[in-house]
Design a protein around this motif. Structure first.
Motif, PDB file in Angstrom:
ATOM      1  N   CYS A 517      34.195  59.015  43.376  1.00  0.00           N
ATOM      2  CA  CYS A 517      32.849  59.563  43.576  1.00  0.00           C
ATOM      3  C   CYS A 517      32.594  60.756  42.648  1.00  0.00           C
ATOM      4  N   GLY A 518      33.617  61.580  42.442  1.00  0.00           N
ATOM      5  CA  GLY A 518      33.471  62.721  41.534  1.00  0.00           C
ATOM      6  C   GLY A 518      33.118  62.284  40.130  1.00  0.00           C
ATOM      7  N   MET A 519      33.795  61.254  39.620  1.00  0.00           N
ATOM      8  CA  MET A 519      33.497  60.762  38.279  1.00  0.00           C
ATOM      9  C   MET A 519      32.110  60.124  38.229  1.00  0.00           C
ATOM     10  N   ALA A 520      31.706  59.417  39.300  1.00  0.00           N
ATOM     11  CA  ALA A 520      30.388  58.786  39.331  1.00  0.00           C
ATOM     12  C   ALA A 520      29.271  59.822  39.279  1.00  0.00           C
ATOM     13  N   ILE A 521      29.534  61.028  39.775  1.00  0.00           N
ATOM     14  CA  ILE A 521      28.518  62.090  39.762  1.00  0.00           C
ATOM     15  C   ILE A 521      28.567  62.896  38.464  1.00  0.00           C
ATOM     16  N   LEU A 522      29.760  63.216  37.981  1.00  0.00           N
ATOM     17  CA  LEU A 522      29.889  64.163  36.873  1.00  0.00           C
ATOM     18  C   LEU A 522      29.750  63.526  35.495  1.00  0.00           C
ATOM     19  N   GLN A 523      29.943  62.239  35.373  1.00  0.00           N
ATOM     20  CA  GLN A 523      29.855  61.623  34.050  1.00  0.00           C
ATOM     21  C   GLN A 523      28.422  61.666  33.530  1.00  0.00           C
ATOM     22  N   PRO A 524      28.205  61.562  32.222  1.00  0.00           N
ATOM     23  CA  PRO A 524      26.842  61.520  31.686  1.00  0.00           C
ATOM     24  C   PRO A 524      26.062  60.354  32.295  1.00  0.00           C
ATOM     25  N   GLY A 525      24.875  60.655  32.806  1.00  0.00           N
ATOM     26  CA  GLY A 525      24.092  59.635  33.469  1.00  0.00           C
ATOM     27  C   GLY A 525      24.501  59.396  34.911  1.00  0.00           C
ATOM     28  N   GLY A 526      25.451  60.171  35.420  1.00  0.00           N
ATOM     29  CA  GLY A 526      25.906  60.003  36.789  1.00  0.00           C
ATOM     30  C   GLY A 526      24.897  60.538  37.786  1.00  0.00           C
ATOM     31  N   SER A 527      25.058  60.115  39.036  1.00  0.00           N
ATOM     32  CA  SER A 527      24.112  60.516  40.072  1.00  0.00           C
ATOM     33  C   SER A 527      24.702  60.236  41.440  1.00  0.00           C
ATOM     34  N   LEU A 528      24.007  60.728  42.465  1.00  0.00           N
ATOM     35  CA  LEU A 528      24.412  60.432  43.836  1.00  0.00           C
ATOM     36  C   LEU A 528      24.290  58.948  44.140  1.00  0.00           C
ATOM     37  N   LEU A 529      23.279  58.286  43.542  1.00  0.00           N
ATOM     38  CA  LEU A 529      23.107  56.848  43.756  1.00  0.00           C
ATOM     39  C   LEU A 529      24.326  56.081  43.267  1.00  0.00           C
ATOM     40  N   MET A 530      24.841  56.475  42.099  1.00  0.00           N
ATOM     41  CA  MET A 530      26.038  55.819  41.583  1.00  0.00           C
ATOM     42  C   MET A 530      27.230  56.089  42.499  1.00  0.00           C
ATOM     43  N   ALA A 531      27.329  57.298  43.039  1.00  0.00           N
ATOM     44  CA  ALA A 531      28.412  57.618  43.973  1.00  0.00           C
ATOM     45  C   ALA A 531      28.302  56.782  45.241  1.00  0.00           C
ATOM     46  N   VAL A 532      27.072  56.575  45.725  1.00  0.00           N
ATOM     47  CA  VAL A 532      26.875  55.736  46.908  1.00  0.00           C
ATOM     48  C   VAL A 532      27.310  54.302  46.619  1.00  0.00           C
ATOM     49  N   GLN A 533      27.011  53.807  45.416  1.00  0.00           N
ATOM     50  CA  GLN A 533      27.452  52.463  45.037  1.00  0.00           C
ATOM     51  C   GLN A 533      28.970  52.380  45.012  1.00  0.00           C
ATOM     52  N   VAL A 534      29.609  53.434  44.528  1.00  0.00           N
ATOM     53  CA  VAL A 534      31.076  53.459  44.503  1.00  0.00           C
ATOM     54  C   VAL A 534      31.624  53.446  45.929  1.00  0.00           C
ATOM     55  N   ILE A 535      31.023  54.257  46.817  1.00  0.00           N
ATOM     56  CA  ILE A 535      31.477  54.296  48.214  1.00  0.00           C
ATOM     57  C   ILE A 535      31.336  52.916  48.853  1.00  0.00           C
ATOM     58  N   ALA A 536      30.199  52.233  48.583  1.00  0.00           N
ATOM     59  CA  ALA A 536      29.989  50.896  49.135  1.00  0.00           C
ATOM     60  C   ALA A 536      31.049  49.915  48.615  1.00  0.00           C
ATOM     61  N   ALA A 537      31.379  50.009  47.324  1.00  0.00           N
ATOM     62  CA  ALA A 537      32.383  49.116  46.752  1.00  0.00           C
ATOM     63  C   ALA A 537      33.761  49.391  47.347  1.00  0.00           C
ATOM     64  N   VAL A 538      34.119  50.683  47.499  1.00  0.00           N
ATOM     65  CA  VAL A 538      35.412  51.039  48.080  1.00  0.00           C
ATOM     66  C   VAL A 538      35.488  50.570  49.535  1.00  0.00           C
ATOM     67  N   ALA A 539      34.385  50.740  50.276  1.00  0.00           N
ATOM     68  CA  ALA A 539      34.365  50.293  51.670  1.00  0.00           C
ATOM     69  C   ALA A 539      34.544  48.784  51.772  1.00  0.00           C
ATOM     70  N   LEU A 540      33.891  48.034  50.868  1.00  0.00           N
ATOM     71  CA  LEU A 540      34.029  46.575  50.870  1.00  0.00           C
ATOM     72  C   LEU A 540      35.459  46.157  50.549  1.00  0.00           C
ATOM     73  N   ILE A 541      36.058  46.795  49.550  1.00  0.00           N
ATOM     74  CA  ILE A 541      37.445  46.473  49.186  1.00  0.00           C
ATOM     75  C   ILE A 541      38.389  46.807  50.327  1.00  0.00           C
ATOM     76  N   HIS A 542      38.152  47.949  50.971  1.00  0.00           N
ATOM     77  CA  HIS A 542      39.001  48.331  52.114  1.00  0.00           C
ATOM     78  C   HIS A 542      38.818  47.354  53.274  1.00  0.00           C
ATOM     79  N   LEU A 543      37.596  46.852  53.451  1.00  0.00           N
ATOM     80  CA  LEU A 543      37.343  45.867  54.502  1.00  0.00           C
ATOM     81  C   LEU A 543      38.105  44.571  54.226  1.00  0.00           C
ATOM     82  N   ILE A 544      38.096  44.160  52.951  1.00  0.00           N
ATOM     83  CA  ILE A 544      38.855  42.962  52.565  1.00  0.00           C
ATOM     84  C   ILE A 544      40.341  43.175  52.811  1.00  0.00           C
ATOM     85  N   GLU A 545      40.827  44.371  52.479  1.00  0.00           N
ATOM     86  CA  GLU A 545      42.248  44.667  52.702  1.00  0.00           C
ATOM     87  C   GLU A 545      42.591  44.635  54.187  1.00  0.00           C
TER      88      GLU A 545
END
Length: 614
Positions: A517-545
């Motif tokens: 999430c830190g990289m999704a926010i701090l990188q050029p063009g990053g934003s909270l929306l991108m961090a939310v997308q990352v959280i959703a992807a991590v949650a989905l992967i964790h659900l699969i696990e």
């Protein structure tokens, strides 16, 4: 009933009965102290154990399937061992070819960029990409919105062109330089290193100037006493006496000792080769520093920049000529920078995309700083960030640099573990017999006390990690794909972070999500929306696990209540660091089920329920 010498877990009743009450604590205390003393080699030892466990498990399963009548055939065992081990090595080689080069490249780029970033700039980027972006979207909307067009027109009419570019230029400059040096430095250093034999500084000169004083300082008492002993002979006493009477006696003595060190180094081929490699690396770094000031460096950087500028996904808003002009003006201050922007606009009309970038960057930065200065929610963070921010950043850079150094040594440690594992696997029967023969020595009571517990714990850890490795690889691969789709930078490093933290139960997914999430926010063009997308992807992967992978691959071997797992991890990390996080839960399961409750662990440990004779 006589004990079976080929079974290391079989108990020896006579040995146990003869022990005093303090034998067990003493034996286990010495064993734990030995493990602690060898902690520097723990990774190699653990990898060796894991490779052996995986190969032996697969060999046993396949042998029982293809030759149920003769599963213990030595020839079949050897063929399967070599085949499976070869497949394991090829798999690791393939993964290494795919992951290691981009991992090293991204690591060097990130370390360079972090070293060039200060805490204030990091804070401003974080504010711009979070609170600033949120307020900007609320007030102006997308570029098609009339409010956006009106705000852009007012920004240009106020003569503020270049304000946003000035704020973003340090980050753009450091990012491009870091990316370029990560791309070109390794190849250039290797080329320069190969030319080190023709260096202007000969090896002996470099050694006497830099290394010999360090070696002498580290073992000064040893070398001084050795020199004194060499001067004690009859034929050298007069020379030694004459030398001690000189005013510069110590410097003359130290020079002779350094010459003695040079002779010792030449007599040790291994040390000599190591020092020559270090010398070549030092010369190559010196030449790399000279190369950075050469026209060839600028030509290479120009070519790299134009490649980045042509790719819209890299967020490079200006061409190379404009960048070079602004890079020369930026150190002179904001006014000189804005004058350079005005001069450029007089000769080249500014594009709409550039105007939007300038407007958005400046306005988001202002909104972010306004929120930071006025919001009550930021008071506590602002108070601590001002004082602790630079310290945290410096500590983070240092820790990441050290972690990258450890990662670069991992391939060597894996190679060492594979070499040890193949020798052990080829002579597996001899290894088992040799270990079991310890029972016939004076260490019989120690063996009888430790062997059953170590074997059971080893099986538990091996079986847990055998499945966890598969899960970690799948998690890292899915994360890599998700980050690539979302557009997060440094995806190989972040995938490696996910791979490592996948071995930590419960809290691993949370710990790995923070840098993502830190990289999704701090990188050029990053934003909270991108961090939310990352959280959703991590949650989905964790659900699969949690719902698919873990039940099928690991089962309920490592099942503990989440609250108990967190408590175990906190205690284990405090005393044993990262290894405590990785191994804390399997060890705790063994202690709870076997030592305290004497409960079975299916396929690993079955308690002896034989009733004792009265």
């Amino acid at each position: 009933m006589p004990s079976d010498p080929s079974n290391p877990t079989a108990q020896s009743p006579d040995s146990i009965l003869q022990q005093n009450w303090w034998h067990k604590p003493l034996i286990w205390g010495v064993f734990v102290a030995l493990i602690y003393a060898l902690r520097e080699f723990f990774l190699v030892g653990f990898l060796t154990f894991l490779f052996c466990f995986i190969v032996r498990s697969l060999v046993g399963a396949i042998a029982r399937r293809i030759a149920p009548q003769h599963p213990d055939s030595h020839r079949l065992d050897l063929i399967l061992t070599l085949s499976i081990f070869s497949c394991l090595c090829l798999s690791l080689y393939g993964l290494g070819r795919f992951f290691v080069p981009p991992l090293i490249h991204e690591g060097k780029s990130l370390v360079t960029q972090m070293k060039q970033t200060n805490a204030v700039e990091l804070q401003n980027t974080l504010l711009s990409n979070t609170a600033g972006t949120w307020k900007f979207k609320r007030q102006f909307g997308p570029p098609e919105d009339p409010r956006y067009k009106k705000g852009l027109a007012q920004f240009l009419a106020a003569g503020r062109s270049g304000a946003g570019l000035y704020q973003e230029f340090p980050q753009l400059h450091s990012r491009l330089k870091a990316e370029f040096e990560a791309n070109y430095e390794q190849a250039q250093v290797l080329q320069l290193q190969s030319q080190a034999s023709g260096a202007s500084v000969p090896f002996k000169t470099w050694f006497m100037e830099f290394k010999a004083p360090d070696i002498f300082h580290a073992k000064q008492d040893y070398y001084v006493s050795r020199w004194q002993a060499s001067q004690a002979s009859d034929d050298k006493q007069d020379e030694a006496k004459s030398l001690t009477q000189k005013t510069d006696f110590e410097s003359l003595r130290d020079e002779r000792i350094r010459q003695r060190i040079w002779a010792d180094v030449n007599a040790d081929p291994v040390l000599l080769a190591q020092l020559k490699s270090e010398w070549a690396q030092a010369i190559s770094i010196q030449k790399w520093a000279e190369f950075r000031e050469s026209p060839a460096y600028q030509a290479e950087f120009k070519q790299f920049y134009e490649t980045q500028f042509a790719d819209d996904s890299n967020n490079v808003p200006i061409d190379y000529a404009y960048f070079e002009t602004l890079a020369a003006a930026y150190p002179k201050g904001k006014q000189a920078f804005l004058e350079a922007v005005d001069q450029h606009q007089q000769t080249a009309k500014e594009s709409a995309a550039h105007q939007q970038f300038d407007f958005e960057s400046a306005t988001k930065r202002e909104f972010g700083q306004q929120w930071w200065a006025t919001s009550p929610a930021a008071d506590w963070v602002r108070e601590h960030a001002t004082e602790d921010g630079p310290k945290i950043l410096a500590a983070g850079v240092k820790q990441f640099d050290q972690a990258l150094g450890h990662v670069l040594r991992v391939p060597i440690q894996i190679g060492t573990a594979l070499l040890l594992a193949v020798f052990m696997l080829i002579e597996w029967d001899s290894v088992k017999t040799g270990v079991a023969n310890i029972r016939n020595t004076r260490l019989r009571s120690v063996f009888d006390e430790i062997a059953p517990g170590v074997v059971a714990l080893g099986k538990l850890i091996g079986k847990s990690f055998q499945g966890q490795v598969v899960i970690a690889v799948i998690n890292a691969f899915l994360t890599l794909i998700a980050l690539w789709v979302i557009g997060v930078e440094y995806k190989f490093i972040l995938a490696m972070v996910v791979f490592v933290f996948s071995f930590i139960p419960v809290v691993g997914v949370i710990l790995s999500g923070v840098p993502l999430c830190g990289m999704a926010i701090l990188q050029p063009g990053g934003s909270l929306l991108m961090a939310v997308q990352v959280i959703a992807a991590v949650a989905l992967i964790h659900l699969i696990e949690g719902m698919v992978l873990s039940p099928r691959i690991i089962g309920k071997i490592g099942h503990l209540h989440p609250v108990l797992v967190i408590a175990i991890l906190l205690i284990a990390e405090h005393f044993f660091g990262m290894w405590g996080l990785v191994l804390g839960v399997p060890v705790a399961i063994y202690l709870i089920r076997v030592v305290l409750l004497d409960l079975p662990i299916p396929g690993i440990y079955e308690p002896d329920r034989t009733p004792e004779l009265e």
